[in-house]
Design an enzyme around this catalytic site. Structure first.
Site, short mmCIF file in Angstrom:
data_model
loop_
_atom_site.label_atom_id
_atom_site.label_comp_id
_atom_site.label_asym_id
_atom_site.label_seq_id
_atom_site.Cartn_x
_atom_site.Cartn_y
_atom_site.Cartn_z
N SER A 34 0.84 -1.21 0.00
CA SER A 34 0.00 0.00 0.00
C SER A 34 0.87 1.25 0.00
CB SER A 34 -0.93 0.00 1.22
OG SER A 34 -0.17 -0.07 2.41
N ASP A 58 -2.03 -8.19 4.30
CA ASP A 58 -2.12 -7.22 5.40
C ASP A 58 -1.65 -7.90 6.69
OD1 ASP A 58 -2.94 -5.56 7.43
OD2 ASP A 58 -4.97 -5.28 6.66
N LYS A 84 2.37 5.92 8.61
CA LYS A 84 3.39 6.68 9.34
C LYS A 84 3.35 8.20 9.13
CE LYS A 84 6.93 6.08 5.80
NZ LYS A 84 8.30 5.78 5.48
N SER A 124 9.30 4.84 17.38
CA SER A 124 9.77 6.15 16.91
C SER A 124 10.07 7.07 18.08
CB SER A 124 8.68 6.79 16.05
OG SER A 124 8.94 8.15 15.83
N THR A 126 9.14 9.83 18.21
CA THR A 126 7.95 10.66 18.36
C THR A 126 7.18 10.31 19.65
OG1 THR A 126 6.14 11.60 17.07
CG2 THR A 126 6.32 9.22 17.06
N TYR A 148 -0.60 9.18 15.56
CA TYR A 148 0.49 8.31 15.08
C TYR A 148 1.43 7.96 16.23
CZ TYR A 148 5.08 7.20 13.20
OH TYR A 148 6.30 6.61 12.98
N LYS A 152 2.39 4.26 18.29
CA LYS A 152 3.72 3.67 18.52
C LYS A 152 3.90 3.33 20.00
CE LYS A 152 5.08 3.31 14.42
NZ LYS A 152 5.28 1.98 13.85
N TYR A 175 13.37 5.00 16.57
CA TYR A 175 14.25 5.67 15.61
C TYR A 175 14.15 7.17 15.75
CZ TYR A 175 12.64 1.36 13.27
OH TYR A 175 12.24 0.09 12.97
N ASN A 197 9.10 15.04 4.96
CA ASN A 197 10.35 15.10 5.72
C ASN A 197 11.40 15.96 5.03
OD1 ASN A 197 9.58 11.81 6.54
ND2 ASN A 197 9.76 13.40 8.07
N ARG A 290 6.56 25.15 11.54
CA ARG A 290 5.51 24.21 11.17
C ARG A 290 4.77 23.80 12.45
NH1 ARG A 290 7.37 18.69 8.23
NH2 ARG A 290 8.32 18.36 10.28
C1 UD1 Z 1 8.79 13.82 11.49
C2 UD1 Z 1 7.56 13.38 12.22
C3 UD1 Z 1 7.94 12.25 13.16
C4 UD1 Z 1 8.63 11.12 12.41
C5 UD1 Z 1 9.86 11.71 11.74
C6 UD1 Z 1 10.69 10.69 11.00
C7 UD1 Z 1 6.16 15.39 12.37
C8 UD1 Z 1 5.64 16.45 13.25
N1 UD1 Z 1 7.02 14.51 12.94
O1 UD1 Z 1 9.71 14.34 12.45
O2 UD1 Z 1 6.81 11.75 13.79
O3 UD1 Z 1 8.99 10.10 13.30
O4 UD1 Z 1 9.43 12.73 10.84
O5 UD1 Z 1 10.20 10.38 9.75
O6 UD1 Z 1 5.82 15.29 11.20
N2 UD1 Z 1 11.78 21.03 7.84
C9 UD1 Z 1 11.92 22.21 7.13
N3 UD1 Z 1 11.44 22.27 5.87
C10 UD1 Z 1 10.81 21.21 5.25
C11 UD1 Z 1 10.67 19.99 5.98
C12 UD1 Z 1 11.17 19.94 7.28
O7 UD1 Z 1 12.47 23.19 7.62
O8 UD1 Z 1 10.40 21.35 4.10
C13 UD1 Z 1 12.31 20.94 9.20
C14 UD1 Z 1 11.26 20.61 10.23
O9 UD1 Z 1 10.62 21.78 10.67
C15 UD1 Z 1 12.10 19.94 11.32
C16 UD1 Z 1 13.25 19.27 10.54
O10 UD1 Z 1 13.26 19.91 9.25
O11 UD1 Z 1 12.65 20.89 12.16
C17 UD1 Z 1 13.02 17.79 10.33
O12 UD1 Z 1 11.71 17.59 9.82
P1 UD1 Z 1 11.17 16.16 9.40
O13 UD1 Z 1 12.11 15.50 8.47
O14 UD1 Z 1 9.75 16.34 8.93
O15 UD1 Z 1 11.23 15.31 10.74
P2 UD1 Z 1 10.57 15.60 12.19
O16 UD1 Z 1 9.71 16.79 12.17
O17 UD1 Z 1 11.66 15.56 13.19
#
Ligand code: UD1
Length: 333
Positions: A34, A58, A84, A124, A126, A148, A152, A175, A197, A290
């Site tokens: 999926s 599944d 996730k 995670s 998280t 989410y 976990k 992680y 991410n 964000r």
């Molecule tokens: C996110 C998830 C978390 C998950 C983790 C790993 C959220 C709130 N948390 O964490 O549950 O376990 O991914 O996959 O979604 N950033 C930017 N610009 C962007 C994208 C991200 O500045 O376009 C910044 C974010 O604000 C953050 C950092 O980069 O400070 C990392 O972001 P991200 O990769 O999304 O991970 P997490 O927020 O730590």
């Protein structure tokens, strides 16, 4: 006895399958595809030069599990298969509880019934929420801030409680921020839809699919005002799962481990490292924070080092190089 890997075609799952194979273990993949491409199976088979068995279905369906356990001799399980997305879990909490916890319960029941000795659960960082003192240890308070994250933490508890009244031992791996890909570039993170991410979004800018990166928040109390995370190479995470299967544990016990590098990097530092890897500047702009983001998070990985003999070995430059190598190959194929 084989290791059943649910979600074995997914991002961390596929790398773990390759690492398990290299460690000499027989693997059975269970995936419903999926959120993982079928092509990942071809890539895994070519990397491992083996025709390892793949079951489509599944992991939350007891009938599927019954059939899979009936067809293979399974001695251990690694459970990755799950939804996730934090944002999606806020919009569809019931869907997340049903899916992520349904699979944990179905799998726990099947594993106990079939005398599985070790179950490793994909958890995670998280689960910690935003208030922990740094670095985050396994004893830091757990305060998930999304459905989410709740799935976990509840998944960990369901498995620990189940282990306590069985012969099985359970390890939950928390992680931090997985990045990177197998050095071959054959498997990697292949998000369907728009990635959320940081590194996948940076790669979109580099690949020309996005004009510039938005840096979410420039007013955090950090060295350069941008948020800090503990980015860890997916190959290191994969090796952490092998260590979690190999470690000695008493039956009816459970443990949790942080998997990270133990050091934090700001968004601007990741951008600078990515520019260096790519060899050209990456356009970006400062944007609002964000919603739901925390200022800083990085792991204390002492417990994994002392008890599993595991440590992250790959640095940020290698994470970015390998991640980019995968993305570039994808766009060429
Ligand atoms: C996110 C998830 C978390 C998950 C983790 C790993 C959220 C709130 N948390 O964490 O549950 O376990 O991914 O996959 O979604 N950033 C930017 N610009 C962007 C994208 C991200 O500045 O376009 C910044 C974010 O604000 C953050 C950092 O980069 O400070 C990392 O972001 P991200 O990769 O999304 O991970 P997490 O927020 O730590």
């Amino acid at each position: 006895m084989a290791t059943l890997v649910t979600g074995g075609a997914g991002y961390i799952g596929s790398h773990t399958v390759v690492a398990l194979h290299e460690a000499g273990r027989d693997v059975v993949i269970l995936d419903d595809f999926s959120n993982a491409p079928r092509l990942a199976v071809d890539a895994i088979r070519s990397l491992t030069r083996s025709d390892l068995p793949v079951e489509e279905g599944d992991a939350g369906d007891p009938q599927v599990l019954d059939a899979v356990f009936g067809r293979h001799r399974i001695g251990s399980v690694i459970h990755f298969a799950a939804r996730k997305s934090v944002a999606e879990s806020v919009r569809d909490p019931l869907g997340y509880y049903r899916s992520n916890l349904g699979s944990v319960m179905a799998l726990a029941a099947a594993a106990v019934e079939r005398d599985v000795e070790r179950l490793v659960f994909s958890s995670s960082a998280t689960v910690y929420g935003s208030t922990s003192a740094l670095p985050v240890t396994e004893d830091s308070p757990t305060v998930p801030e999304s459905p989410y994250g709740e799935t976990k933490l509840m998944g960990e508890r369901i498995l620990a409680d189940t282990a306590a009244v069985s012969e099985m031992s359970v390890i939950s791996l928390r992680y931090f921020n997985p990045v990177g890909a197998h050095p071959s570039g054959l498997i990697g993170e292949d998000p369907s839809g728009e990635p959320a991410n940081l590194v996948p979004r940076i790669m979109e800018v580099v690949a020309g699919r996005r004009d510039r990166l938005e840096v979410f928040g420039a007013d955090y109390s950090t060295v350069d005002g941008t948020a800090v995370r503990d980015y860890v190479h997916v190959m290191d995470l994969a090796e952490g799962h092998v260590a979690a299967l190999d470690t000695d544990m008493d039956p009816a016990s459970s443990r949790v481990y942080n998997l990270g590098t133990g050091s934090g990097t700001t968004v601007l530092q990741v951008l600078a490292a990515a520019s260096e890897t790519i060899g050209s500047p990456i356009p970006y702009e400062m944007a609002e924070r964000r919603p739901g983001d925390i200022e800083a998070s990085w792991a204390d990985c002492t417990r994994a080092r002392d008890e599993l003999g595991w440590q992250a070995r790959r640095d940020l430059a290698q994470m970015l190089r390998d991640h980019w190598n995968f993305v570039r190959r994808q766009s060429l194929s």
